[in-house]
Design a protein around this motif. Structure first.
Motif, mmCIF file in Angstrom:
data_model
loop_
_atom_site.group_PDB
_atom_site.id
_atom_site.type_symbol
_atom_site.label_atom_id
_atom_site.label_comp_id
_atom_site.label_asym_id
_atom_site.label_seq_id
_atom_site.Cartn_x
_atom_site.Cartn_y
_atom_site.Cartn_z
ATOM 1 N N VAL A 81 34.823 44.826 50.521
ATOM 2 C CA VAL A 81 34.426 43.798 49.554
ATOM 3 C C VAL A 81 35.535 42.756 49.496
ATOM 4 C CG1 VAL A 81 33.006 45.359 48.158
ATOM 5 C CG2 VAL A 81 35.438 45.092 47.628
ATOM 6 N N VAL A 82 35.192 41.572 48.989
ATOM 7 C CA VAL A 82 36.181 40.507 48.799
ATOM 8 C C VAL A 82 36.307 40.245 47.301
ATOM 9 C CG1 VAL A 82 36.796 38.116 49.279
ATOM 10 C CG2 VAL A 82 35.641 39.476 51.029
ATOM 11 N N VAL A 83 37.515 40.345 46.798
ATOM 12 C CA VAL A 83 37.795 40.233 45.366
ATOM 13 C C VAL A 83 38.399 38.863 45.075
ATOM 14 C CG1 VAL A 83 39.138 41.191 43.473
ATOM 15 C CG2 VAL A 83 38.157 42.708 45.189
ATOM 16 N N ASP A 84 37.905 38.197 44.007
ATOM 17 C CA ASP A 84 38.459 36.880 43.676
ATOM 18 C C ASP A 84 39.045 36.791 42.272
ATOM 19 O OD1 ASP A 84 36.257 36.808 42.036
ATOM 20 O OD2 ASP A 84 35.454 34.920 42.801
ATOM 21 N N GLY A 85 39.037 37.892 41.510
ATOM 22 C CA GLY A 85 39.616 37.850 40.168
ATOM 23 C C GLY A 85 39.695 39.228 39.553
ATOM 24 N N LEU A 86 40.515 39.357 38.501
ATOM 25 C CA LEU A 86 40.703 40.626 37.810
ATOM 26 C C LEU A 86 40.454 40.438 36.316
ATOM 27 C CD1 LEU A 86 44.069 41.697 39.496
ATOM 28 C CD2 LEU A 86 41.767 42.407 40.174
ATOM 29 N N ARG A 87 39.965 41.480 35.654
ATOM 30 C CA ARG A 87 39.808 41.399 34.209
ATOM 31 C C ARG A 87 39.857 42.783 33.586
ATOM 32 N NH1 ARG A 87 34.811 38.709 31.941
ATOM 33 N NH2 ARG A 87 35.865 39.254 30.008
ATOM 34 N N GLN A 88 40.192 42.790 32.308
ATOM 35 C CA GLN A 88 40.114 43.988 31.481
ATOM 36 C C GLN A 88 39.127 43.701 30.366
ATOM 37 O OE1 GLN A 88 44.475 44.506 30.732
ATOM 38 N NE2 GLN A 88 44.014 46.644 31.160
ATOM 39 N N PHE A 89 38.252 44.651 30.091
ATOM 40 C CA PHE A 89 37.285 44.493 29.014
ATOM 41 C C PHE A 89 37.868 45.043 27.718
ATOM 42 C CE2 PHE A 89 34.727 44.584 32.852
ATOM 43 C CZ PHE A 89 33.898 43.499 32.662
ATOM 44 N N THR A 90 37.403 44.493 26.599
ATOM 45 C CA THR A 90 37.812 44.973 25.290
ATOM 46 C C THR A 90 36.599 45.558 24.586
ATOM 47 O OG1 THR A 90 37.353 42.858 24.202
ATOM 48 C CG2 THR A 90 39.530 43.142 25.177
ATOM 49 N N PRO A 122 41.043 50.197 31.670
ATOM 50 C CA PRO A 122 41.042 50.027 33.130
ATOM 51 C C PRO A 122 40.878 48.573 33.524
ATOM 52 C CG PRO A 122 38.927 50.882 32.380
ATOM 53 C CD PRO A 122 39.844 50.898 31.188
ATOM 54 N N VAL A 123 41.272 48.271 34.735
ATOM 55 C CA VAL A 123 41.149 46.924 35.278
ATOM 56 C C VAL A 123 39.994 46.904 36.272
ATOM 57 C CG1 VAL A 123 42.287 45.132 36.641
ATOM 58 C CG2 VAL A 123 43.591 46.461 34.973
ATOM 59 N N TYR A 124 39.200 45.841 36.206
ATOM 60 C CA TYR A 124 38.057 45.698 37.105
ATOM 61 C C TYR A 124 38.247 44.464 37.976
ATOM 62 C CZ TYR A 124 35.813 49.254 34.255
ATOM 63 O OH TYR A 124 35.520 50.423 33.611
ATOM 64 N N ALA A 125 37.736 44.560 39.198
ATOM 65 C CA ALA A 125 37.850 43.469 40.158
ATOM 66 C C ALA A 125 36.489 42.803 40.323
ATOM 67 C CB ALA A 125 38.340 44.005 41.499
ATOM 68 N N ARG A 126 36.498 41.470 40.237
ATOM 69 C CA ARG A 126 35.242 40.745 40.418
ATOM 70 C C ARG A 126 35.009 40.469 41.905
ATOM 71 N NH1 ARG A 126 34.498 35.002 37.613
ATOM 72 N NH2 ARG A 126 35.924 34.403 39.281
ATOM 73 N N LEU A 127 33.771 40.680 42.345
ATOM 74 C CA LEU A 127 33.411 40.442 43.732
ATOM 75 C C LEU A 127 33.157 38.953 43.941
ATOM 76 C CD1 LEU A 127 31.021 43.471 44.365
ATOM 77 C CD2 LEU A 127 33.518 43.363 44.480
ATOM 78 N N LYS A 128 33.757 38.417 44.973
ATOM 79 C CA LYS A 128 33.637 36.988 45.262
ATOM 80 C C LYS A 128 32.184 36.605 45.523
ATOM 81 C CE LYS A 128 35.287 33.358 48.376
ATOM 82 N NZ LYS A 128 35.534 32.402 47.299
ATOM 83 N N GLY A 129 31.781 35.471 44.952
ATOM 84 C CA GLY A 129 30.439 34.964 45.162
ATOM 85 C C GLY A 129 29.421 35.464 44.160
ATOM 86 N N GLY A 187 29.777 35.083 40.778
ATOM 87 C CA GLY A 187 29.796 34.319 39.539
ATOM 88 C C GLY A 187 31.158 33.737 39.251
ATOM 89 N N HIS A 188 31.161 32.699 38.457
ATOM 90 C CA HIS A 188 32.402 32.070 38.033
ATOM 91 C C HIS A 188 32.318 31.796 36.540
ATOM 92 C CE1 HIS A 188 34.146 31.459 42.006
ATOM 93 N NE2 HIS A 188 32.938 31.142 42.428
ATOM 94 N N GLY A 189 33.420 31.961 35.862
ATOM 95 C CA GLY A 189 33.439 31.687 34.430
ATOM 96 C C GLY A 189 32.920 32.845 33.615
ATOM 97 N N THR A 190 31.656 32.780 33.190
ATOM 98 C CA THR A 190 31.141 33.769 32.236
ATOM 99 C C THR A 190 30.500 34.979 32.893
ATOM 100 O OG1 THR A 190 28.992 32.661 32.084
ATOM 101 C CG2 THR A 190 30.716 31.965 30.549
ATOM 102 N N THR A 191 30.117 34.877 34.172
ATOM 103 C CA THR A 191 29.383 35.981 34.794
ATOM 104 C C THR A 191 30.158 36.574 35.960
ATOM 105 O OG1 THR A 191 28.216 34.490 36.288
ATOM 106 C CG2 THR A 191 27.192 34.936 34.157
ATOM 107 N N GLY A 192 29.657 37.705 36.453
ATOM 108 C CA GLY A 192 30.273 38.312 37.621
ATOM 109 C C GLY A 192 29.853 39.751 37.812
ATOM 110 N N THR A 193 30.049 40.243 39.023
ATOM 111 C CA THR A 193 29.806 41.645 39.359
ATOM 112 C C THR A 193 31.151 42.306 39.599
ATOM 113 O OG1 THR A 193 27.666 41.138 40.363
ATOM 114 C CG2 THR A 193 28.684 43.229 40.960
ATOM 115 N N TYR A 194 31.334 43.493 39.019
ATOM 116 C CA TYR A 194 32.651 44.124 39.004
ATOM 117 C C TYR A 194 32.619 45.541 39.563
ATOM 118 C CZ TYR A 194 33.909 40.300 35.876
ATOM 119 O OH TYR A 194 34.130 39.069 35.342
ATOM 120 N N VAL A 195 33.770 45.941 40.111
ATOM 121 C CA VAL A 195 34.014 47.334 40.500
ATOM 122 C C VAL A 195 35.360 47.731 39.921
ATOM 123 C CG1 VAL A 195 32.650 47.208 42.625
ATOM 124 C CG2 VAL A 195 35.096 46.655 42.686
ATOM 125 N N ASP A 196 35.514 49.017 39.659
ATOM 126 C CA ASP A 196 36.784 49.518 39.144
ATOM 127 C C ASP A 196 37.838 49.375 40.231
ATOM 128 O OD1 ASP A 196 38.951 51.025 38.151
ATOM 129 O OD2 ASP A 196 37.591 52.331 37.039
#
Length: 264
Positions: A191-200, A213-220, A222-231
């Motif tokens: 996979v190609v990752v373009d960002g990281l986030r932690q949920f609250t 935990p930290v999740y990685a967003r898959l490139k392509g 979504g940007h800004g408010t949306t996205g698909t994530y994997v741990d």
């Protein structure tokens, strides 16, 4: 005759070496941070290295000499500054591979926050790698740069392999809705990752442990408010170490040298 030809070739090589060195008097310098001032940034683009870096020509071959560096063992040192012949970075809205964010505090009557503008230093792709031109026929790998004119450099995507099978999920930060996907991602998939986030907790997920935990967003996706994530724990460690490190593991590993955007 052969001896005279050999001596002529040696003399020519020495002359070329001297000429190359004379043409690059102050292009690269391992200056300390105390000497790095904004006044210098205004005159030319300055790069800081995140690791030792070789110097290459336009064909992607290591240069045999460059400003005092000789042979295959000559390289620019980690944390040193490279004073390029470029005079500015450029504003862009493109999805460029390497970029910087100029961020300022923005206040309005009803809202406040940080506003970021994307800039980049145009790069060249040679033999599958991205290079910055630093002047006098010399290039360095863009991946080896940590900052451009004092601004952190980010990557818009880094490749990593999944070591565990699982279901990724989508998240919309406006609606706070989380949805598990029905398609399983199998171990061994890249996979190609373009960002990281932690949920609250306010994002709709409840955690028993304070260390979220930290999740990685898959490139392509979504940007800004949306996205698909994997741990991020599902990613192969040697890949994830390039752009992420866990503070519980102690000091940052040496191979951690790529910045990804932290998603709010």
């Amino acid at each position: 005759m052969l001896k005279r030809l050999r001596n002529t070739l040696f003399a020519l090589a020495a002359l070329l070496s001297f000429t190359a060195l004379a043409a690059t008097p102050n292009t690269v310098s391992a200056a300390s941070s105390s000497k790095y001032t904004p006044k210098y940034i205004k005159r030319q683009v300055v790069l800081q290295l995140n690791c030792n870096s070789y110097v290459y020509d336009r064909y992607g071959n290591r240069m045999p000499w460059f400003n005092g560096l000789y042979g295959p063992l000559g390289y620019l040192k980690k944390d040193s500054y490279v004073y390029t012949t470029r005079n500015r970075i450029e504003r862009t809205d493109k999805d460029v591979r390497y970029f910087t964010l100029f961020t300022k505090y923005h206040v309005t009557k009803y809202n406040y926050g940080f506003v970021g503008k994307k800039y980049w230093l145009p790069y060249k792709k040679i033999n599958g790698h991205y290079f910055y031109y630093i002047g006098y026929g010399a290039y360095i790998k863009a991946r080896n740069v940590s900052s451009v004119n004092g601004l952190l450099q980010y990557s818009n995507g880094e490749k990593a392999m999944l070591t565990m099978s699982g279901y990724p999920f989508t998240f919309d930060s406006k609606t706070k809705k989380i949805k598990d996907l029905t398609k399983i991602y199998k171990a061994g998939k890249y996979v190609v990752v373009d960002g990281l986030r932690q949920f609250t907790a306010s994002d709709g997920i409840y955690f028993r442990d304070a260390d979220q935990p930290v999740y990685a967003r898959l490139k392509g996706t979504g940007h800004g408010t949306t996205g698909t994530y994997v741990d991020i724990a599902a990613l192969r460690k040697k890949d994830a170490n390039v752009f992420y490190w866990d503070i519980e593991d102690g000091p940052s590993p040496k191979e951690c040298r790529i910045n990804l955007v932290d998603i709010d």
